[in-house]
Enzyme design. Structure first.
Site, short mmCIF file in Angstrom:
data_model
loop_
_atom_site.label_atom_id
_atom_site.label_comp_id
_atom_site.label_asym_id
_atom_site.label_seq_id
_atom_site.Cartn_x
_atom_site.Cartn_y
_atom_site.Cartn_z
N ASP A 176 23.07 -87.77 -8.75
CA ASP A 176 24.01 -87.27 -9.76
C ASP A 176 24.56 -88.42 -10.59
OD1 ASP A 176 25.49 -85.45 -11.17
OD2 ASP A 176 26.97 -85.09 -9.59
N GLY A 177 24.91 -88.11 -11.83
CA GLY A 177 25.62 -89.10 -12.66
C GLY A 177 24.80 -89.71 -13.77
N THR A 198 17.79 -74.75 -9.39
CA THR A 198 17.57 -73.45 -10.03
C THR A 198 18.67 -73.17 -11.06
OG1 THR A 198 18.62 -72.53 -8.05
CG2 THR A 198 16.24 -72.30 -8.18
N GLU A 199 19.77 -73.93 -10.98
CA GLU A 199 20.88 -73.74 -11.93
C GLU A 199 20.75 -74.64 -13.17
OE1 GLU A 199 21.52 -74.02 -8.46
OE2 GLU A 199 21.52 -71.84 -8.48
N ASN A 200 19.89 -75.67 -13.07
CA ASN A 200 19.78 -76.64 -14.18
C ASN A 200 19.16 -76.05 -15.45
OD1 ASN A 200 19.23 -79.51 -12.01
ND2 ASN A 200 21.12 -78.86 -13.02
N ARG A 248 21.16 -75.86 -18.82
CA ARG A 248 21.41 -77.02 -19.70
C ARG A 248 20.73 -76.82 -21.06
NH1 ARG A 248 22.19 -82.39 -16.22
NH2 ARG A 248 23.39 -81.41 -14.57
N ILE A 303 27.94 -80.00 -2.15
CA ILE A 303 26.54 -79.88 -1.74
C ILE A 303 25.68 -79.25 -2.84
CG2 ILE A 303 25.03 -78.78 0.02
CD1 ILE A 303 26.82 -81.17 1.00
C1 FPP Z 1 22.19 -85.02 -12.36
O1 FPP Z 1 22.88 -85.87 -13.25
C2 FPP Z 1 20.78 -85.30 -12.46
C3 FPP Z 1 19.83 -84.39 -12.78
C4 FPP Z 1 20.11 -82.97 -13.03
C5 FPP Z 1 18.44 -84.79 -12.92
C6 FPP Z 1 17.98 -85.73 -11.89
C7 FPP Z 1 16.72 -86.32 -12.31
C8 FPP Z 1 16.41 -87.61 -12.15
C9 FPP Z 1 17.28 -88.59 -11.47
C10 FPP Z 1 15.12 -88.15 -12.56
C11 FPP Z 1 14.10 -87.47 -11.72
C12 FPP Z 1 12.84 -88.12 -11.75
C13 FPP Z 1 11.71 -87.50 -11.45
C14 FPP Z 1 10.54 -88.34 -11.24
C15 FPP Z 1 11.54 -86.05 -11.33
P1 FPP Z 1 23.74 -85.21 -14.40
O2 FPP Z 1 22.86 -85.05 -15.59
O3 FPP Z 1 24.35 -83.93 -13.92
O4 FPP Z 1 24.82 -86.31 -14.63
P2 FPP Z 1 26.35 -86.04 -15.06
O5 FPP Z 1 26.97 -85.27 -13.92
O6 FPP Z 1 26.89 -87.42 -15.18
O7 FPP Z 1 26.32 -85.29 -16.34
#
Ligand code: FPP
Length: 265
Positions: A35-36, A81-83, A86, A214
């Site tokens: 996350d982040g 499944t919630e992403n 975006r 979680i």
């Molecule tokens: C959450 O951060 C991250 C995700 C939803 C995507 C995670 C994906 C990667 C780390 C790259 C994956 C790489 C491969 C090879 C599949 P956020 O966008 O929610 O961050 P925020 O909370 O700061 O907005």
């Protein structure tokens, strides 16, 4: 618990209560909620997707690091499944990332003997993502080292619901099976059911970015997992921080609902 305070562009552990012991207990299965990425990009006045791009590089670093530490399974929450909620551009970017990741990283995964697996509702991913995933799984299928298990279009409640439906269908066919439903049967029907029994449940779950929840990840499998939260944003996560998380794990007292030996006397 460890707390990391943001400096300008990296996180320094406030305190190092525990020292990582390479000869100590190493979790066989580590799961990470990455996350982040968005905040990492925002902090640099970059578009959110720049954070995902950098996050992908961290996935490469941590995969190599975890494999060298002898970890058997690394499960990474890459897309829930919630992403899908975006913005379309961000979703499209996230769906392209596995393609770029595998295109550039599979040779190294093969050299490192890492086997790729993807768990989730893959059938709903765009065709190019599905193709990249299938190719990577096929190219690494004979590898015998660490399993790099991506949760892609994964949700814990959906996973349990699917397992319950499958078991209900089997019981409808063979009513005598109803009495045999047990935890092992349920575990086999979950998306981690492909793993050998001893590696199915993560001993350690890490979440980056300071959020302490979680988020529908591995709900069944983390029943006894040790949880480690760090303020580091995923693109800032490092091998050193992974060792810090393991050091914390090495200093936990895992009782699984029982008592310590000395407490039983
Ligand atoms: C959450 O951060 C991250 C995700 C939803 C995507 C995670 C994906 C990667 C780390 C790259 C994956 C790489 C491969 C090879 C599949 P956020 O966008 O929610 O961050 P925020 O909370 O700061 O907005």
């Amino acid at each position: 618990m460890f707390r990391f305070f943001p400096q300008k562009d990296k996180y320094i552990p406030e305190t190092s209560l525990y020292t990582f012991d390479p000869a100590g207990a190493i979790p066989q299965h580590i799961a990470i909620i990455m996350d982040g990425n968005g905040r990492w990009a925002q902090n640099r006045r970059l578009p959110r997707v720049a954070g995902h791009q950098e996050g992908m590089n961290t996935v490469k670093t941590i995969t190599n690091y975890a494999s060298k530490l002898g970890i058997k399974v690394l499960t990474l929450y890459a897309f829930s499944t919630e992403n899908w909620k975006r913005p379309t551009d961000e979703v499209n970017f996230l769906m392209q990332l596995p393609v770029d990741f595998f295109d550039t990283f599979v040779p190294e995964l093969i050299k490192e003997n890492v086997k790729v697996h993807v768990m989730g509702y893959e059938q709903y991913l765009p065709a190019h993502t599905q193709d990249a995933v299938k190719r990577a799984m096929d190219q690494t299928k004979d590898n015998t080292g660490m399993v790099l298990n991506f949760a892609l279009n994964y949700g814990g409640r959906a996973e349990i619901t699917t397992a319950v439906k499958a078991i209900a269908a089997e019981v409808a066919q063979q009513p005598e099976l109803a009495d045999t439903v047990d935890e092992e049967m349920i575990a086999q029907h979950l998306m981690t059911g492909f793993l050998p029994r001893e590696y199915r449940d993560p001993e350690l779950l890490i979440r980056t970015s300071g959020e302490e929840r979680i988020s529908n990840f591995l709900l069944w499998q983390i029943a006894y997992s040790e949880l480690f939260f760090t303020d580091a944003l995923w693109p800032d996560f490092s091998g050193e921080l992974l060792e810090t998380a393991i050091a914390s794990y090495q200093n936990r007292n895992r009782r699984f609902g029982g008592l310590d030996k000395e407490e039983t006397t």
